[in-house]
Design an enzyme around this catalytic site. Structure first.
Site, PDB file in Angstrom:
ATOM      1  N   GLY A 252       0.829  -1.206   0.000  1.00  0.00           N
ATOM      2  CA  GLY A 252       0.000   0.000   0.000  1.00  0.00           C
ATOM      3  C   GLY A 252       0.863   1.256   0.000  1.00  0.00           C
ATOM      4  O   GLY A 252       0.530   2.260  -0.645  1.00  0.00           O
ATOM      5  N   ASP A 253       1.975   1.207   0.709  1.00  0.00           N
ATOM      6  CA  ASP A 253       2.874   2.379   0.766  1.00  0.00           C
ATOM      7  C   ASP A 253       3.493   2.640  -0.610  1.00  0.00           C
ATOM      8  O   ASP A 253       3.714   3.798  -0.995  1.00  0.00           O
ATOM      9  CB  ASP A 253       3.994   2.150   1.786  1.00  0.00           C
ATOM     10  CG  ASP A 253       3.446   1.766   3.147  1.00  0.00           C
ATOM     11  OD1 ASP A 253       2.326   2.196   3.459  1.00  0.00           O
ATOM     12  OD2 ASP A 253       4.128   1.029   3.869  1.00  0.00           O
TER      13      ASP A 253
HETATM   14  N1  LIG Z   1      -1.205 -10.794  -4.232  1.00  0.00           N
HETATM   15  C1  LIG Z   1      -0.948  -9.755  -5.024  1.00  0.00           C
HETATM   16  N2  LIG Z   1      -0.653  -9.942  -6.331  1.00  0.00           N
HETATM   17  C2  LIG Z   1      -0.392  -8.885  -7.142  1.00  0.00           C
HETATM   18  N3  LIG Z   1      -0.417  -7.595  -6.736  1.00  0.00           N
HETATM   19  C3  LIG Z   1      -0.722  -7.357  -5.450  1.00  0.00           C
HETATM   20  C4  LIG Z   1      -1.002  -8.407  -4.520  1.00  0.00           C
HETATM   21  N4  LIG Z   1      -1.249  -7.857  -3.314  1.00  0.00           N
HETATM   22  C5  LIG Z   1      -1.127  -6.517  -3.476  1.00  0.00           C
HETATM   23  N5  LIG Z   1      -0.814  -6.215  -4.753  1.00  0.00           N
HETATM   24  C6  LIG Z   1      -0.567  -4.877  -5.329  1.00  0.00           C
HETATM   25  O1  LIG Z   1      -0.333  -3.974  -4.264  1.00  0.00           O
HETATM   26  C7  LIG Z   1      -1.362  -2.978  -4.216  1.00  0.00           C
HETATM   27  C8  LIG Z   1      -1.676  -2.622  -2.785  1.00  0.00           C
HETATM   28  O2  LIG Z   1      -2.117  -3.784  -2.107  1.00  0.00           O
HETATM   29  P1  LIG Z   1      -3.216  -3.765  -0.962  1.00  0.00           P
HETATM   30  O3  LIG Z   1      -4.524  -3.374  -1.517  1.00  0.00           O
HETATM   31  O4  LIG Z   1      -3.122  -5.084  -0.290  1.00  0.00           O
HETATM   32  O5  LIG Z   1      -2.707  -2.554  -0.089  1.00  0.00           O
HETATM   33  P2  LIG Z   1      -2.736  -2.336   1.470  1.00  0.00           P
HETATM   34  O6  LIG Z   1      -3.755  -3.230   2.111  1.00  0.00           O
HETATM   35  O7  LIG Z   1      -2.806  -0.894   1.715  1.00  0.00           O
HETATM   36  O8  LIG Z   1      -1.274  -2.859   1.762  1.00  0.00           O
HETATM   37  P3  LIG Z   1      -0.458  -2.952   3.110  1.00  0.00           P
HETATM   38  O9  LIG Z   1      -0.223  -4.435   3.282  1.00  0.00           O
HETATM   39  O10 LIG Z   1       0.784  -2.212   2.786  1.00  0.00           O
HETATM   40  O11 LIG Z   1      -1.283  -2.334   4.210  1.00  0.00           O
HETATM   41  C9  LIG Z   1      -2.533  -3.557  -4.995  1.00  0.00           C
HETATM   42  O12 LIG Z   1      -3.330  -2.529  -5.534  1.00  0.00           O
HETATM   43  C10 LIG Z   1      -1.793  -4.375  -6.064  1.00  0.00           C
HETATM   44  O13 LIG Z   1      -1.381  -3.536  -7.128  1.00  0.00           O
HETATM   45  O1  LIG Z   2       0.947   0.327  12.781  1.00  0.00           O
HETATM   46  P1  LIG Z   2       0.834   1.153  11.518  1.00  0.00           P
HETATM   47  O2  LIG Z   2       1.512   2.471  11.660  1.00  0.00           O
HETATM   48  O3  LIG Z   2      -0.549   1.223  10.984  1.00  0.00           O
HETATM   49  O4  LIG Z   2       1.624   0.342  10.385  1.00  0.00           O
HETATM   50  C1  LIG Z   2       2.996   0.113  10.520  1.00  0.00           C
HETATM   51  C2  LIG Z   2       3.471  -0.850   9.457  1.00  0.00           C
HETATM   52  O5  LIG Z   2       2.817  -2.122   9.530  1.00  0.00           O
HETATM   53  O6  LIG Z   2       3.184  -0.282   8.187  1.00  0.00           O
HETATM   54  C3  LIG Z   2       4.226  -0.577   7.260  1.00  0.00           C
HETATM   55  C4  LIG Z   2       3.673  -1.335   6.109  1.00  0.00           C
HETATM   56  O7  LIG Z   2       2.666  -0.616   5.468  1.00  0.00           O
HETATM   57  C5  LIG Z   2       5.294  -1.330   8.063  1.00  0.00           C
HETATM   58  O8  LIG Z   2       6.562  -0.913   7.677  1.00  0.00           O
HETATM   59  C6  LIG Z   2       4.983  -1.033   9.491  1.00  0.00           C
HETATM   60  O9  LIG Z   2       5.409  -2.012  10.397  1.00  0.00           O
END
Ligand SMILES: Nc1ncnc2c1ncn2[C@@H]1O[C@H](COP(=O)(O)OP(=O)(O)OP(=O)(O)O)[C@@H](O)[C@H]1O
Ligand SMILES: O=P(O)(O)OC[C@@]1(O)O[C@H](CO)[C@@H](O)[C@@H]1O
Length: 310
Positions: A252-253
């Site tokens: 997501g970042d």
């Molecule tokens: N399993 C996957 N296969 C391909 N692309 C992926 C996958 N998971 C995530 N992505 C890519 O990463 C982007 C962000 O993923 P996601 O929607 O899970 O973000 P998030 O939940 O904000 O992530 P985070 O784990 O950092 O909190 C998606 O829009 C996609 O482009």
């Molecule tokens: O506890 P928060 O601040 O919501 O999320 C922190 C965190 O999970 O976010 C990043 C991945 O998106 C990691 O580097 C970190 O550990």
């Protein structure tokens, strides 16, 4: 200039395990330590893409020292606000057999009294029109509940563009300050409306309710289903690429980093989504929350499919 803010940075300790079992002794395959926290990850990814940002971070104690040393080694520009409490360490468990990714995040230390004023006055005196303020991740105990609103309002006063990636009550509250763009994932959008969402039409319709509240753009990330961009007049779907997932930490970042860098370069929506999805693909192909290897970025940019839905 892109200014990222991480109120609650972390050392991310990523542990690889085969067949994780609860209530049992598990043995690790590999362990690695990276500097993390959402805004730091955004800045790391912008840097890896050849861009520039200033990472504002609140750190303290030995973990804070580790973060500062690593940030300096990787060439990250930082504005450091010192706090007494030791910066947290978060655990990321990757089960390499079952392909599960489990996060255990600490709450982080309490903020010293002076920290809130320091960060607000830094933002107020640093930002100007055409700058981007990126606010992401959790807050620290001791900071105001509406700290994100206060930071957005500082940026709004000078006409800077504001991007916010926070969750839960903080997301609900910050919407009132009308940031330019928010990036919830689909689960955060569901929580915001206290509902469950299965269809893309529903994502669009809930995002449009937020646009009616005065936001310019809502970008909803949907894991392997990709990304939706919704603004007042248009809706775009960016499809995720099929990649070998090593760790989803920071996906997501990377989306936020790609959006910030491209919008700052005044690219159009289609190009911006291509860059964001490609950056996320590079990051999830990389172990832990190590800086994503961007060698495939340009190849990926040419492969992403964008569909204009409205
Ligand atoms: N399993 C996957 N296969 C391909 N692309 C992926 C996958 N998971 C995530 N992505 C890519 O990463 C982007 C962000 O993923 P996601 O929607 O899970 O973000 P998030 O939940 O904000 O992530 P985070 O784990 O950092 O909190 C998606 O829009 C996609 O482009
Ligand atoms: O506890 P928060 O601040 O919501 O999320 C922190 C965190 O999970 O976010 C990043 C991945 O998106 C990691 O580097 C970190 O550990």
């Amino acid at each position: 200039m892109i200014l990222t803010v991480t109120l609650n940075p972390a050392i991310d300790r990523t542990i690889e395990i085969e067949n994780l079992e609860v209530d049992k002794v598990n043995r690790t395959l590999k362990v690695r330590k990276d500097i993390g926290g959402k805004g730091i990850n955004v800045s790391k990814t912008i840097l890896a893409m050849g861009g520039d940002s200033l990472a504002t971070i609140i750190v303290g104690g030995p973990n804070g020292d580790f973060i500062l040393k690593e940030a300096q080694q990787m060439g990250l520009k930082t504005k450091v606000i010192l706090n007494k409490g030791n910066t947290r360490e978060n655990i990321k468990i990757v089960d390499v057999v079952n392909k599960t990714y489990t996060d255990i995040n600490e709450p982080g230390p309490d903020a010293d009294e002076a920290v809130e004023e320091e960060i607000l006055s830094f933002i107020g005196s640093t930002l100007s029109e055409n700058d981007f303020l990126v606010l992401s991740g959790s807050s620290l105990k001791g900071l105001s509940d509406d700290i994100f609103n206060k930071m957005v309002e500082k940026a709004n006063q000078v006409g800077a563009y504001t991007m916010v990636d926070v969750e839960g009550e903080k997301l609900r509250t910050v919407i009132e300050s009308k940031p330019s763009l928010i990036k919830p994932n689909i689960h955060e959008l569901e929580a915001l409306f206290n509902t469950s969402i299965t269809r893309i039409e529903e994502v669009v319709s809930y995002a449009q309710k937020l646009i009616e509240k005065g936001l310019q753009t809502v970008v909803v990330s949907m894991g392997e289903k990709g990304l939706l961009w919704i603004d007042e007049n248009t809706v775009y779907l960016g499809e995720a690429l099929k990649v070998d997932v090593k760790s989803t930490v920071g996906a997501g970042d990377a989306i936020v980093a790609g959006l910030a860098k491209s919008l700052n370069e005044k690219r159009n929506v289609e190009e911006t989504l291509r860059v964001a999805i490609s950056a996320a693909s590079c990051v999830i192909e990389t172990e832990g929350s190590k800086t994503g290897n961007m060698a495939s970025l340009n190849t990926y940019i040419s492969k992403v499919d964008i569909v204009k839905l409205v």
